[in-house]
Design an enzyme around this catalytic site. Structure first.
Site, PDB file in Angstrom:
ATOM      1  N   HIS A 198       0.770  -1.159   0.161  1.00 51.53           N
ATOM      2  CA  HIS A 198       0.134  -0.042  -0.123  1.00 51.53           C
ATOM      3  C   HIS A 198       0.917   1.262  -0.015  1.00 51.53           C
ATOM      4  O   HIS A 198       0.488   2.172  -0.963  1.00 51.53           O
ATOM      5  CB  HIS A 198      -0.797  -0.031   1.023  1.00 51.53           C
ATOM      6  CG  HIS A 198      -1.569   1.287   1.235  1.00 51.53           C
ATOM      7  ND1 HIS A 198      -3.035   1.278   0.890  1.00 51.53           N
ATOM      8  CD2 HIS A 198      -1.326   2.305   1.949  1.00 51.53           C
ATOM      9  CE1 HIS A 198      -3.464   2.450   1.158  1.00 51.53           C
ATOM     10  NE2 HIS A 198      -2.546   3.293   1.773  1.00 51.53           N
ATOM     11  N   GLU A 199       1.605   1.340   0.807  1.00 45.05           N
ATOM     12  CA  GLU A 199       2.617   2.442   0.923  1.00 45.05           C
ATOM     13  C   GLU A 199       3.501   2.760  -0.314  1.00 45.05           C
ATOM     14  O   GLU A 199       3.807   3.916  -0.877  1.00 45.05           O
ATOM     15  CB  GLU A 199       3.427   2.484   2.335  1.00 45.05           C
ATOM     16  CG  GLU A 199       2.509   2.500   3.664  1.00 45.05           C
ATOM     17  CD  GLU A 199       1.795   3.770   3.619  1.00 45.05           C
ATOM     18  OE1 GLU A 199       2.140   4.938   3.077  1.00 45.05           O
ATOM     19  OE2 GLU A 199       0.516   3.681   4.301  1.00 45.05           O
TER      20      GLU A 199
ATOM     21  N   HIS B 276       2.016   4.795  -2.724  1.00 44.65           N
ATOM     22  CA  HIS B 276       1.971   6.225  -2.596  1.00 44.65           C
ATOM     23  C   HIS B 276       3.235   6.727  -3.125  1.00 44.65           C
ATOM     24  O   HIS B 276       3.224   7.751  -3.686  1.00 44.65           O
ATOM     25  CB  HIS B 276       1.975   6.534  -0.999  1.00 44.65           C
ATOM     26  CG  HIS B 276       0.569   6.555  -0.440  1.00 44.65           C
ATOM     27  ND1 HIS B 276      -0.279   7.101  -0.894  1.00 44.65           N
ATOM     28  CD2 HIS B 276       0.111   6.170   0.592  1.00 44.65           C
ATOM     29  CE1 HIS B 276      -1.585   7.119  -0.209  1.00 44.65           C
ATOM     30  NE2 HIS B 276      -1.278   6.400   0.709  1.00 44.65           N
TER      31      HIS B 276
ATOM     32  N   HIS C 156       3.144   6.991  -6.783  1.00 50.36           N
ATOM     33  CA  HIS C 156       2.661   8.335  -7.374  1.00 50.36           C
ATOM     34  C   HIS C 156       3.408   9.310  -7.112  1.00 50.36           C
ATOM     35  O   HIS C 156       3.733  10.166  -8.124  1.00 50.36           O
ATOM     36  CB  HIS C 156       1.388   8.413  -6.044  1.00 50.36           C
ATOM     37  CG  HIS C 156       0.272   9.322  -6.813  1.00 50.36           C
ATOM     38  ND1 HIS C 156      -0.659   9.648  -5.923  1.00 50.36           N
ATOM     39  CD2 HIS C 156       0.072   9.937  -8.027  1.00 50.36           C
ATOM     40  CE1 HIS C 156      -1.558  10.606  -6.742  1.00 50.36           C
ATOM     41  NE2 HIS C 156      -0.790  10.494  -7.791  1.00 50.36           N
TER      42      HIS C 156
END
Length: 679
Positions: free
Chosen positions: A468-469, A472, A475
């Site tokens: 998940h991290e 980020h 992105h």
């Protein structure tokens, strides 16, 4: 001290402008903040003092170029204060928070600057700008207007007071929470108290005790959410109860770290500020500049999900109750352990037995990095020659397939008393063509560190969190924009979780899991039938998971639906009433965060925005369907997602970017199916 001795006074000469952490000392921060404030105010004054009519070139460009010294020191300092705090950083953050708030107000409430923005906004379609340039004007005008730029002088003075007081209070909330989390860590006398945990977990508890001078004992440090991951494995019920009690006691047991008065004062001030800015509530103020637009839109969606989630949780609770002896009832500290028993019985899936397959280095290199390489063609090389901000933080250089540099990725995996709870991504340097800036991003997690020589075995949830991290991080790494305003993850709060949630899908994707899920002792791959059973059980316990999340999200909305006329005096009573009103007051399923340790909403920038996770998950679930429909882990799919979504950063409306990627608006049905709410 000579200016040349302060490493923040000029851009770093290291690769990708990595901050020169080996040179940064405590005494550098405050002078750099002071100079950064002064420099940017002078730069703004140069814009507003010109007698020339406003143009994009004499207003927007210098505005975007302003504040570079302040940006350099702020990114490094606030990353350090979150991940490696000290008495010095705690004290300085309390000093800096109101000064930074005042500085931001000095810019956003500058009437001359606002008039120039108004003029450009009125003429934006006649200026011959590209889409990104027009959107830059629109975003600045909207944000300045919502920030109060149109208020009169007396109103602005009151607004400044509110903003500075809030910055101080939210900083204090975070520091109280960190201190209380450390103080309430649970000490056990013997390893028998931790029966059910693996060798690595017991080693981590012994190491945590040793670091506190408690040799021979075992310390379970608390995590940010209410539930602790070890509750699923502990067989000693009283040990589980002690951990849950400590978790829920944060901020409410009196003393200097009690957060109850802070919760009341923060929400009261936010409501008053909202009224000053023309909104009934803080929730209305926040959502006005998000994709949701109104609190009613948020309430409609959450209200649609809460009843079936609560019903599913009650059904799950009945299953768990059958595991207990007569006269016993399911308690919050039992849920995770009993769930694992039922999961094993129903699906033959044992999360604890999966841990030997989730050795951290394999998960990172052969899972997280491998998926990104397959999907986007990027490569990763560790750079031990580059010094990060902490000895445990590792630096990796990311390159495109043709060798072009993408940026630096820093991973700080382990928990420590100086690190706040949870997991997150921070930028240290954000890409911008205007400033010729590269990209440096950080992922922080809180994985317990075993003793030297012991392997770091991740839980299922920790593995998911790393994927998940890293979403980020991608992105931030992939965004390619002209203006700093749109760099990296600078998108609407209720969109920012979308790319990270999408990246979770690769954790159990067949080619990926087969590549990294290898038993750390035997070298055997995780059995495919176990993976199959895990996927079949995907919606198992989603009643609980959805309910605990929605309880927190709706609690956040309730606090920020208070008006300036409301007089709330009892945190516990307010919380209980809010949960009862929405039917999520099941004591066996407490909110993921209770008010006094709800860092997201009282210190972390998600105030009235914690709904963002499930709001973004609508897009995420719909995107997962798109990948499945189009062949999954293919370079052309990754290329489309990178170009049309990750790569645009904040340079266009996020829902427009989604439509560009997907070909239509998102639909909610895939989310309902994923969470078992579709029947």
């Amino acid at each position: 001290m000579a200016e040349t001795a302060n490493p923040f006074f000029s851009p770093s000469t290291l690769p990708y402008q990595l901050p020169p952490f080996a040179e940064i000392r405590d005494e550098h921060y405050r002078p750099a903040f002071d100079q950064g404030f002064a420099e940017q105010l002078a730069e703004i004054a140069a814009i507003t003092s010109t007698t020339e009519p406003p143009t994009f070139e004499n207003t927007m460009i210098p505005l975007e170029r302003s504040g570079q010294t302040l940006q350099r020191v702020a990114e490094v300092f606030f990353n350090k204060s979150s991940s490696d705090s000290t008495d010095f950083t705690n004290a300085l953050e309390e000093e800096i928070a109101p000064l930074l708030s005042a500085h931001q107000d000095a810019i956003r409430l500058d009437p001359a600057l606002y008039r120039r923005l108004q003029s450009l906004h009125e003429r934006r379609h006649a200026l011959g700008l590209d889409a990104e340039g027009r959107y830059l004007i629109e975003r600045y005008y909207t944000e300045f207007t919502l920030a109060g730029a149109g208020l009169d002088d007396d109103q602005k003075e009151l607004l400044r007071d509110y903003n500075q007081r809030l910055s101080t209070l939210t900083t204090r909330f975070e520091k109280n929470l960190l201190a209380d989390t450390n103080e309430l860590a649970v000490v056990f006398d013997t390893a028998d108290d931790l029966a059910g945990l693996g060798d690595g977990e017991i080693s981590a508890a012994a190491e945590a005790a040793r670091e506190r001078g408690l040799d021979g004992k075992y310390v379970v440090t608390l995590v940010l959410p209410t539930g602790h991951p070890w509750l699923a494995s502990l067989t000693n019920r009283s040990s589980r109860e002690r951990i849950m009690a400590a978790s829920r006691a944060r901020g409410i047991h009196g003393g200097e770290h009690d957060n109850r008065e802070l919760v009341l004062e923060i929400t009261r001030l936010r409501a008053r500020r909202a009224r000053l800015l023309g909104f009934d509530t803080h929730a209305a103020f926040v959502t006005a500049d998000e994709t949701a637009k109104t609190p009613q839109a948020v309430a409609d969606m959450l209200g649609r999900l809460a009843p079936p989630a609560a019903r599913n949780a009650r059904t799950e609770e009945a299953d768990l109750q059958r595991q207990l002896a007569d006269g016993e009832t399911v308690q919050s500290w039992d849920w995770a352990a009993l769930t694992e028993t039922v999961r094993r019985e129903k699906f033959d899936v044992d999360f604890a037995a999966m841990r030997p397959y989730f050795e951290a280095e394999r998960v990172l290199r052969d899972g997280v990095f491998y998926a990104a390489s397959r999907l986007y063609g990027i490569t990763f090389e560790e750079r031990p020659d580059l010094v990060a901000y902490h000895p445990e933080a590792r630096v990796f250089e990311v390159r495109d397939e043709d060798g072009t540099g993408v940026g630096l990725y820093i991973l700080d995996l382990y928990t420590r008393d100086s690190k706040r709870g949870g997991a997150w991504m921070n930028p240290l340097i954000s890409q911008s063509a205007l400033l010729d800036h590269p990209t440096v991003v950080v992922n922080n997690l809180n994985v317990p560190k075993p003793a030297a020589g012991e392997p770091t075995l991740l839980t299922y949830d920790e593995t998911n969190t790393l994927f998940h991290e890293f979403g980020h991080a991608l992105h931030g790494l992939f965004a390619r924009v002209t203006y700093p305003k749109f760099a990296g993850t600078n998108v609407f709060r209720d969109f920012v979780e979308f790319p990270s949630q999408v990246n979770e899908m690769w954790m159990l994707w067949p080619e990926i899991v087969a590549n990294y899920a290898v038993h750390h002792q035997t070298g055997e791959r995780m059995p495919q039938d176990l993976i199959d059973r895990l996927q079949v059980s995907e919606s198992f316990n989603e009643g609980f998971a959805t309910s605990e999340y929605l309880a927190a999200a709706l609690l956040d909305q309730a606090w920020h639906s208070i008006t300036a006329d409301d007089d709330v005096t009892d945190v516990a009573a307010f919380e209980a009433a809010a949960l009862a009103e929405i039917g999520l007051d099941n004591p066996a399923v407490p909110p993921r965060y209770a008010s006094t340790y709800f860092a997201h909403t009282f210190s972390g920038g998600y105030d009235a925005g914690y709904y963002s996770y499930i709001w973004s998950e609508v897009l995420d679930a719909d995107t997962v369907e798109w990948f499945k429909e189009n062949g999954g882990l293919k370079r052309e799919n990754g290329g489309r997602f990178r170009r049309r979504l990750l790569g645009v950063g904040g340079s266009k409306d996020p829902l427009e970017a989604y439509r560009d990627f997907r070909g239509r608006d998102a639909v909610i049905e895939p989310l309902l199916k994923r969470r078992g709410l579709d029947s």
